[in-house]
Design a protein around this motif. Structure first.
Motif, PDB file in Angstrom:
ATOM      1  N   VAL A  26      51.002 -16.595 149.136  1.00 16.10           N
ATOM      2  CA  VAL A  26      50.010 -15.649 148.617  1.00 16.10           C
ATOM      3  C   VAL A  26      49.223 -15.042 149.774  1.00 16.10           C
ATOM      4  N   ASN A  27      49.205 -13.726 149.823  1.00 15.10           N
ATOM      5  CA  ASN A  27      48.428 -12.986 150.822  1.00 15.10           C
ATOM      6  C   ASN A  27      48.734 -13.431 152.250  1.00 15.10           C
ATOM      7  N   GLY A  28      50.005 -13.643 152.514  1.00 13.17           N
ATOM      8  CA  GLY A  28      50.423 -13.983 153.870  1.00 13.17           C
ATOM      9  C   GLY A  28      50.249 -15.435 154.255  1.00 13.17           C
ATOM     10  N   GLU A  29      49.922 -16.294 153.299  1.00  9.23           N
ATOM     11  CA  GLU A  29      49.707 -17.711 153.595  1.00  9.23           C
ATOM     12  C   GLU A  29      50.566 -18.584 152.683  1.00  9.23           C
ATOM     13  N   PRO A  69      54.516  -7.068 155.586  1.00  9.18           N
ATOM     14  CA  PRO A  69      53.082  -7.354 155.760  1.00  9.18           C
ATOM     15  C   PRO A  69      52.547  -8.304 154.683  1.00  9.18           C
ATOM     16  N   LYS A  70      51.499  -9.030 155.039  1.00 11.06           N
ATOM     17  CA  LYS A  70      50.913  -9.965 154.080  1.00 11.06           C
ATOM     18  C   LYS A  70      50.417  -9.209 152.852  1.00 11.06           C
ATOM     19  N   ILE A  82      54.448  -9.055 149.346  1.00 13.19           N
ATOM     20  CA  ILE A  82      55.186  -9.985 148.494  1.00 13.19           C
ATOM     21  C   ILE A  82      54.357 -11.253 148.337  1.00 13.19           C
ATOM     22  N   ASN A  83      54.161 -11.679 147.115  1.00 11.48           N
ATOM     23  CA  ASN A  83      53.452 -12.921 146.820  1.00 11.48           C
ATOM     24  C   ASN A  83      54.297 -13.720 145.838  1.00 11.48           C
ATOM     25  N   VAL A  84      54.328 -15.037 145.998  1.00 12.50           N
ATOM     26  CA  VAL A  84      55.139 -15.880 145.126  1.00 12.50           C
ATOM     27  C   VAL A  84      54.266 -16.955 144.493  1.00 12.50           C
ATOM     28  N   VAL A  85      54.284 -16.994 143.164  1.00 13.84           N
ATOM     29  CA  VAL A  85      53.553 -17.999 142.394  1.00 13.84           C
ATOM     30  C   VAL A  85      54.585 -18.914 141.736  1.00 13.84           C
TER      31      VAL A  85
END
Length: 506
Positions: free
Chosen positions: A31-34, A218-219, A222-225
């Motif tokens: 999430v958000n690059g972390e 870039p952060k 793409i986000n993965v839950v």
């Protein structure tokens, strides 16, 4: 026998241990690059369907975590939408290249959590990366229009703009390709996303995103839950109803698709739905029989029948029915080798979970109880485990049997006789599904008539494999809305804007 069990257990222990040591095996969400845990620190296990061993534990995220991911994607969209198509194209191509450099690592993870044979996993990665390459090119051809207007001294301009945050919800049967097919397209269009992979196969998604990070995505783009079934409803509600979400892109069952469609309707959101199929595979007397049989194997037993475009109903003309069935039986017996996906020579792995095995068993048992005849298979191969369903061939199936109408989503081929073209069309179209269909004939006029009259979004003439990155993939009726792949796959994630340029003579 005990020694065999110990040997098999040791083999799987070594296999899963090797997975844990691979650098692409990620055990956190993104999430958000972390790389992050769930806010509650809860986790759930990802199991190897071949033996139920635990491959890894990943975060069991909830609605609050999903909201954080959507907010991150929304904030990033403000800048990502302004990047040039050349920049997006470069990043997508680099992601493609890095994935191709890591085929073996990706395939090993995919086989561990999905059960599919390693050769099929590698094939899926080749298929999945083709979308990244395709959309890298397509990004630079998202064109608008200048339309001649009815007025003097005015011009009508039509431009395409990214529609915002896309919620991407993917299935377990193609855990890599379903992500690249959706995310490659939306990134090319200038959108950002939150991905919710299936709880059965989140590790492939996380590995794919790790490679996207290496490619320079870039952060926040793409986000993965990740979440278990317990939290899936809460996460899905946020991903469908949050005001920042502009589109829901979902591949899965028609039942779940209808639920998500209803949730999206509350905010009048765009949807891209690729839902269940019930594909007819029609063989006419003029067909090249050997060719039809070869493609019947591809259409039915790829990924052990766990595909929305899999041949589900084999409609065979009565004059060639016995010949086709005998040939099909021989090929199934010879070419379908059941076993763990990482074992050399195996072509059919386990079904993905116990629920899937129970569904397939129930459909076959119901048919047999009502008079269907099993020519091959028809049961769980218990000596291998509780999810290894034998490759099965059924005949004498009647309309009162559940398997006559329902999508099997497993290694069960059902053959029916028909008398003429009109009857074949009537049976083929007698379903609310409308995804894929297959026709085998040497009669050119018949081929065009069937293509015209079959109520399906895709028709394969003399071919059992439809999918590639170039054509528009999708269905009609209750099989979905929208298309993936092709230039249309990118356009799904854009809005049209009409600008009137007036007073050009002033």
């Amino acid at each position: 026998m005990d020694l065999l069990r110990v040997s098999a257990a040791r083999h799987f222990q070594l296999f899963t241990t090797s997975c844990r040591n691979m650098h692409l095996l990620k055990k956190q969400a993104y999430v958000n690059g972390e790389w992050v845990q769930a806010s509650s620190n809860a986790v759930f296990p990802v199991l190897n369907p071949a033996d139920d061993s635990v491959i890894a534990e990943v975060p069991d995220m909830d609605a609050a975590d999903a909201k954080t991911a959507v907010d991150a994607a929304s904030n990033t969209f403000k800048t990502w939408k302004n990047t040039t198509v050349k920049e997006r194209s470069y990043i997508l191509r680099k992601w493609n290249d890095i994935c191709l450099q890591n085929v073996d690592h990706l395939a090993e993870i995919m086989t561990a959590e999905s059960g599919k044979p390693l050769a099929e996993s590698k094939g899926e990665i080749a298929y999945g990366t083709s979308f990244l390459e395709w959309f890298a090119d397509t990004a630079r051809h998202i064109n608008g229009e200048i339309i001649p207007g009815p007025w003097p001294n005015k011009k009508i301009l039509v431009t395409r703009h990214p529609l915002g945050v896309v919620s991407v919800i993917t299935p377990w049967n193609f855990p890599f390709a379903m992500i690249t097919r959706k995310v490659g397209a939306l990134m090319a269009a200038g959108c950002t996303c939150v991905i919710k992979p299936s709880e059965d196969t989140p590790l492939t998604a996380l590995a794919a995103v790790e490679l996207a990070v290496q490619a320079g995505v870039p952060k926040g783009v793409i986000n993965v839950v990740t979440s278990s079934r317990k939290n899936a409803a809460g996460v899905g509600k946020v991903m469908c109803e949050d005001p920042a979400v502009g589109c829901i892109s979902f591949t899965g069952s028609t039942h779940v698709g209808k639920i998500l469609y209803g949730m999206a309707a509350k905010g009048i959101k765009r949807v891209s739905l690729e839902l269940g199929g019930n594909a007819p595979f029609i063989v006419f007397p003029s067909a090249d029989m050997e060719h039809a049989l070869d493609h019947a194997m591809l259409a039915k037993f790829r990924n052990n029948g766990q595909a929305c475009v899999a041949g589900n109903r084999f409609l065979i003309h009565e004059s060639v029915f016995d010949k086709f069935v005998e040939g099909f039986k021989g090929r199934i017996g010879q070419k379908c080798v059941l076993g763990p996906g990482n074992k050399e020579g195996v072509t059919c792995g386990p079904l993905v979970n116990k629920a899937q095995a129970e569904k397939v068993t129930g459909l076959v048992d119901d048919a047999v109880a009502k008079g269907a005849k099993v020519l091959l298979g028809g049961k769980i191969a218990k000596h291998l485990g509780d999810k290894f369903y034998e490759s099965t061939l059924l005949v004498d199936v009647k309309p009162d049997m559940a398997i006559y109408q329902e999508e099997v989503f497993g290694p069960v081929a059902v053959c029916y006789k028909f008398k003429d073209e009109a009857e074949a069309l009537e049976v083929a179209n007698s379903t609310r599904s409308g995804l894929a269909s297959y026709v085998f004939t040497k009669d050119l006029g018949q081929a065009f008539r069937m293509s015209e009259k079959l109520e399906f979004g895709m028709v394969g003439i003399n071919d059992g494999i439809l999918s590639s990155c170039e054509p528009p993939f999708g269905g009609i009726k209750e099989s979905g809305i929208g298309r993936e792949g092709s230039k249309h796959g990118v356009e799904e994630y854009t809005d049209l804007k009409y600008t009137l340029m007036s007073a050009l003579d002033k």
